[in-house]
Design an enzyme around this catalytic site. Sequence first.
Site, PDB file in Angstrom:
ATOM      1  N   ASP A 149       0.787  -1.244   0.000  1.00  0.00           N
ATOM      2  CA  ASP A 149       0.000   0.000   0.000  1.00  0.00           C
ATOM      3  C   ASP A 149       0.818   1.292   0.000  1.00  0.00           C
ATOM      4  OD1 ASP A 149      -2.134  -1.710   0.185  1.00  0.00           O
ATOM      5  OD2 ASP A 149      -2.785  -1.067   2.182  1.00  0.00           O
ATOM      6  N   ASP A 371      -8.082  -7.860   8.992  1.00  0.00           N
ATOM      7  CA  ASP A 371      -7.585  -6.639   8.351  1.00  0.00           C
ATOM      8  C   ASP A 371      -7.645  -5.438   9.279  1.00  0.00           C
ATOM      9  OD1 ASP A 371      -7.214  -7.840   5.795  1.00  0.00           O
ATOM     10  OD2 ASP A 371      -9.381  -7.743   5.500  1.00  0.00           O
TER      11      ASP A 371
HETATM   12  C1  BGC Z   1      -1.469  -6.182   9.853  1.00  0.00           C
HETATM   13  C2  BGC Z   1      -0.198  -6.898  10.230  1.00  0.00           C
HETATM   14  C3  BGC Z   1      -0.312  -8.375   9.899  1.00  0.00           C
HETATM   15  C4  BGC Z   1      -0.727  -8.582   8.470  1.00  0.00           C
HETATM   16  C5  BGC Z   1      -0.954 -10.035   8.112  1.00  0.00           C
HETATM   17  C6  BGC Z   1      -1.819  -6.465   8.423  1.00  0.00           C
HETATM   18  O1  BGC Z   1      -3.058  -5.899   8.133  1.00  0.00           O
HETATM   19  O2  BGC Z   1      -1.316  -4.802  10.074  1.00  0.00           O
HETATM   20  O3  BGC Z   1       0.013  -6.727  11.616  1.00  0.00           O
HETATM   21  O4  BGC Z   1       0.923  -9.015  10.139  1.00  0.00           O
HETATM   22  O5  BGC Z   1      -1.907  -7.865   8.197  1.00  0.00           O
HETATM   23  O6  BGC Z   1      -2.079 -10.555   8.725  1.00  0.00           O
END
Ligand code: BGC
Length: 457
Positions: A149, A371
């Site tokens: 992103d 998420d």
């Molecule tokens: C989170 C991370 C996480 C990743 C995978 C992201 O949205 O901020 O902390 O490791 O997703 O699940």
Amino acid sequence: MAPVHVDNPYAGAVQYVNPTWAASVNAAAGRQSADPALAAKMRTVAGQPTAVWMDRISAITGNADGNGLKFHLDNAVAQQKAAGVPLVFNLVIYDLPGRDCFALASNGELPATDAGLARYKSEYIDPIADLLDNPEYESIRIAATIEPDSLPNLTTNISEPACQQAAPYYRQGVKYALDKLHAIPNVYNYIDIGHSGWLGWDSNAGPSATLFAEVAKSTTAGFASIDGFVSDVANTTPLEEPLLSDSSLTINNTPIRSSKFYEWNFDFDEIDYTAHMHRLLVAAGFPSSIGMLVDTSRNGWGGPNRPTSITASTDVNAYVDANRVDRRVHRGAWCNPLGAGIGRFPEATPSGYAASHLDAFVWIKPPGESDGASTDIPNDQGKRFDRMCDPTFVSPKLNNQLTGATPNAPLAGQWFEEQFVTLVKNAYPVIGGTTPVEDLVAPTIEGRFGGHHHHHH
Ligand code: BGC
């Protein structure tokens, strides 16, 4: 023996299965004794490779959420030896200063300041690079997904003050990561390019390709420091829209791409988008050998609401809404979308999409990990409450519609079993089963070839 840097690291290789994530999946399967068929599907999922996310400095040595990088690299060596073929270790670099500038759910620990950038370099990238550079790991192919992103936000969201402030740190941080990681011969750098519903319009795709080229040129090795690009990371945009495969189709002389859902975007899916971006990236100076990855971990959209044959309509919005497999209210709905399913399983050099130049389908977002939280949950990671994750919120970013987020979600990255159950149930292709083939015969009510054609590829 010194490692050789190959063109497509996934070709002829297996990928690393994260034992910690697999244990969560198997534990979930253990709680489905009332539904043995579902439990069996979950056990199949547990055997699939997923990426390891370095989502904060403490993830390098390990923390309450998981084992550290050395644990995974040691396991990767063991898995590679057992497989007897090359192994790709999917690693996500995700800790830029001012992280997630256009949202709140994955804001990070480092501020968008000079001091934040200094810490990113010395406390985050340097220790990761030092570990990866260990000769013990030179037999594994490390595919790094670089900062999901971040650069895409600089193309479309630079009017947001947080993104404006973060912009120079994103550029310098990504350059630093590319330089340090490319210096290790068995590391492959893949830059995150968002997804078709974000950058697909030429007015976004073009400037993005220019930005990626600028960042590449700022590195020591130039274009060579980037091996490829990865789309749809942690998103749910479909690989294909089988019933809307012709984005030039018109209904009543109105192009379907002018529908509310597509907003004139030609790229309805990730196959369109990766082909589009490959073309623009090569035009911007990248070698044609760059390969594309698609994160297919959650873009399946199967289950009972998936349309399987074309529904006719004389209204362009009704036509698109009835025939799209993407069931979101809006393509900008990114947080734990209800109804999404697991997509194609990880696979090297998938066939049938020559123009997309795919190196592989990969699972970057581990299915079952949230998420973002649907309420405000205090934490020490810098993560904040984003209303896009709140199912009761009507979002102006979604044409004033409810977000469609799954309720009761934990903090981003945490195990979210309710979502995992849906992802497995709605997987497409169906896991371990027979996937029905769409009926692609268009109803005769509308001319498929009426109106103007905008040839895209
Ligand atoms: C989170 C991370 C996480 C990743 C995978 C992201 O949205 O901020 O902390 O490791 O997703 O699940």
